[in-house]
Design an enzyme around this catalytic site. Structure first.
Site, PDB file in Angstrom:
ATOM      1  N   ALA A  76       0.860  -1.192   0.000  1.00 55.10           N
ATOM      2  CA  ALA A  76       0.000   0.000   0.000  1.00 55.10           C
ATOM      3  C   ALA A  76       0.895   1.241   0.000  1.00 55.10           C
ATOM      4  CB  ALA A  76      -0.967  -0.004   1.185  1.00 55.10           C
ATOM      5  N   GLU A  79      10.959   7.475  10.326  1.00 56.53           N
ATOM      6  CA  GLU A  79      10.805   8.006  11.685  1.00 56.53           C
ATOM      7  C   GLU A  79       9.335   8.095  12.063  1.00 56.53           C
ATOM      8  OE1 GLU A  79      12.751  11.745  12.093  1.00 56.53           O
ATOM      9  OE2 GLU A  79      14.758  10.878  11.912  1.00 56.53           O
ATOM     10  N   GLY A  98       5.371   8.384   1.543  1.00 54.06           N
ATOM     11  CA  GLY A  98       6.266   8.109   2.684  1.00 54.06           C
ATOM     12  C   GLY A  98       7.206   6.966   2.360  1.00 54.06           C
ATOM     13  N   HIS A  99       6.647   5.868   1.855  1.00 53.22           N
ATOM     14  CA  HIS A  99       7.489   4.735   1.432  1.00 53.22           C
ATOM     15  C   HIS A  99       8.421   5.172   0.299  1.00 53.22           C
ATOM     16  CE1 HIS A  99       3.667   2.706   2.832  1.00 53.22           C
ATOM     17  NE2 HIS A  99       4.561   2.044   3.550  1.00 53.22           N
ATOM     18  N   GLN A 154       9.135   1.909  16.624  1.00 60.25           N
ATOM     19  CA  GLN A 154       9.570   0.774  15.799  1.00 60.25           C
ATOM     20  C   GLN A 154      11.019   0.968  15.335  1.00 60.25           C
ATOM     21  OE1 GLN A 154       7.118  -1.076  12.563  1.00 60.25           O
ATOM     22  NE2 GLN A 154       8.430   0.141  11.242  1.00 60.25           N
ATOM     23  N   ASP A 157       7.262   5.845  12.353  1.00 60.13           N
ATOM     24  CA  ASP A 157       7.044   4.805  13.366  1.00 60.13           C
ATOM     25  C   ASP A 157       8.267   4.819  14.283  1.00 60.13           C
ATOM     26  OD1 ASP A 157       4.535   3.488  12.207  1.00 60.13           O
ATOM     27  OD2 ASP A 157       5.890   3.572  10.496  1.00 60.13           O
ATOM     28  N   HIS A 208       2.904   4.611  -0.463  1.00 62.35           N
ATOM     29  CA  HIS A 208       2.560   6.026  -0.674  1.00 62.35           C
ATOM     30  C   HIS A 208       3.856   6.827  -0.664  1.00 62.35           C
ATOM     31  CE1 HIS A 208       3.263   6.241   3.613  1.00 62.35           C
ATOM     32  NE2 HIS A 208       2.234   5.452   3.882  1.00 62.35           N
TER      33      HIS A 208
HETATM   34  P1  AMP Z   1       4.657  -0.031   6.623  1.00 63.39           P
HETATM   35  O1  AMP Z   1       4.415  -0.424   5.204  1.00 63.39           O
HETATM   36  O2  AMP Z   1       3.535   0.708   7.256  1.00 63.39           O
HETATM   37  O3  AMP Z   1       5.184  -1.174   7.457  1.00 63.39           O
HETATM   38  O4  AMP Z   1       5.861   1.025   6.551  1.00 63.39           O
HETATM   39  C1  AMP Z   1       7.051   0.692   5.897  1.00 63.39           C
HETATM   40  C2  AMP Z   1       8.063   1.751   6.190  1.00 63.39           C
HETATM   41  O5  AMP Z   1       7.611   3.012   5.706  1.00 63.39           O
HETATM   42  C3  AMP Z   1       8.336   1.913   7.693  1.00 63.39           C
HETATM   43  O6  AMP Z   1       9.726   2.082   7.890  1.00 63.39           O
HETATM   44  C4  AMP Z   1       7.571   3.179   8.012  1.00 63.39           C
HETATM   45  O7  AMP Z   1       8.088   3.874   9.118  1.00 63.39           O
HETATM   46  C5  AMP Z   1       7.751   3.970   6.726  1.00 63.39           C
HETATM   47  N1  AMP Z   1       6.749   5.028   6.604  1.00 63.39           N
HETATM   48  C6  AMP Z   1       5.403   4.885   6.707  1.00 63.39           C
HETATM   49  N2  AMP Z   1       4.799   6.090   6.610  1.00 63.39           N
HETATM   50  C7  AMP Z   1       5.780   7.009   6.443  1.00 63.39           C
HETATM   51  C8  AMP Z   1       5.807   8.426   6.292  1.00 63.39           C
HETATM   52  N3  AMP Z   1       4.682   9.163   6.295  1.00 63.39           N
HETATM   53  N4  AMP Z   1       7.012   9.050   6.141  1.00 63.39           N
HETATM   54  C9  AMP Z   1       8.156   8.311   6.155  1.00 63.39           C
HETATM   55  N5  AMP Z   1       8.195   6.976   6.298  1.00 63.39           N
HETATM   56  C10 AMP Z   1       7.035   6.327   6.440  1.00 63.39           C
END
Ligand code: AMP
Length: 274
Positions: free
Chosen positions: A35, A152, A39-40, A157, A154, A37
């Site tokens: 999913a 950052e 951020g990723h 985490q 999370d 976005h």
């Molecule tokens: P997830 O897919 O939710 O497990 O997130 C994967 C990675 O993307 C993790 O290291 C998250 O901290 C990072 N992440 C998620 N949202 C953001 C964001 N808004 N800005 C920066 N990194 C993000």
């Protein structure tokens, strides 16, 4: 961009990158649950910009980190869009293992990072960080020596993974990347899509609460009482950035916040120095 779904081929592909590269350039690993976005995308950009030999994105919705009351089946799955986004941002390899590939048998061995997981997200999400630490340990072992990029966003985490990598001597350089936000400050999250229009408007007050806390800390006041979002507050805290214990006299601290809008639980954080 190679898309790979078995551990054997993933190891081989990354090994080939390492051995073919004359400079011995490292692998940049970006673990995600899909999913994807912006951020990723910022993590993939960072891995590409750092001159890694391979930019290796993993997409795996990890059942181990979901609690009994958290709906694993509701987690958004958008693989085609994810692959397009990863490629557009410079991913060279994407790993999309099935659950059976990652967990061919029940995991009798798990990783627990103590102390850092006791507070904040810990109590409301029992077992969550064990699930995260365990899957990230597996991803690190599968990828081999690498730089690994985490958001950052999370923050707890990130601290847990840094500590696990250090305690267990993983040959991995854990790199934290800044939070990407919407124009009104809301941190991007795959959960934002569950907000209705009214909740989406109120969600922006989570970041406003962090900013109010930061302003209070900068002027010498207690930041926590100022962190009041227009949402159901789960916790607001001002902590030491390494131990995650409530701050005492530190000049740089992390503000942590979690709030609920209807069924959707959102987290955010901010560093502040005075
Ligand atoms: P997830 O897919 O939710 O497990 O997130 C994967 C990675 O993307 C993790 O290291 C998250 O901290 C990072 N992440 C998620 N949202 C953001 C964001 N808004 N800005 C920066 N990194 C993000």
């Amino acid at each position: 961009m190679q898309v790979i779904d078995t551990i054997t081929e993933w190891r081989q592909a990354l090994l080939q990158c390492r051995t073919q590269c004359k400079s011995g350039g490292p692998i940049g690993l970006v673990p995600t649950m899909g999913a994807l976005h912006a951020g990723h995308a910022s993590l993939i950009d960072a891995a590409a910009k750092d001159g890694n030999e391979a930019v290796a994105v993993t997409i795996f919705v990890n059942p181990l980190q979901f609690g009994h009351n958290e709906d694993l089946s509701r987690y958004p799955r958008t693989l085609d869009d994810d692959l397009a986004l990863a490629e557009a941002h410079g991913a060279t390899h994407v790993f999309t293992p099935s659950q059976d590939e990652m967990y061919p048998r029940p995991a009798l061995t798990t990783v627990t990072v103590r102390d850092l997981t006791v507070d904040w997200e810990g109590p409301t999400r029992p077992g969550h960080f064990d699930g995260v630490a365990t899957v990230v340990a597996k991803l690190f072992n599968q990828a081999g020596p690498c730089r690994a990029y985490f958001g950052e966003k999370d923050y707890q985490q990130l601290c847990v993974i840094r500590r696990m990598a250090a305690d267990l001597e993983f040959p991995v350089d854990v790199i934290g990347c800044p939070t990407v936000r919407e124009p009104d400050g809301l941190a991007l999250s795959s959960r934002n899509r569950f907000l209705d229009a009214e909740q989406r408007t109120r969600a922006a007050t989570i970041y406003k609460a962090l900013q109010a806390g930061a302003a209070a800390f900068e002027r010498g006041d207690d930041p926590v009482p100022c962190m009041t979002p227009d949402a159901e507050l789960i916790y607001a805290a001002a902590v030491d950035p390494d131990t995650l214990q409530p701050y005492t006299s530190q000049s740089t601290i992390r503000l942590l916040i979690a709030a609920r809008l209807g069924p959707t639980r959102l987290i955010d954080n901010l560093e502040v120095t005075r």
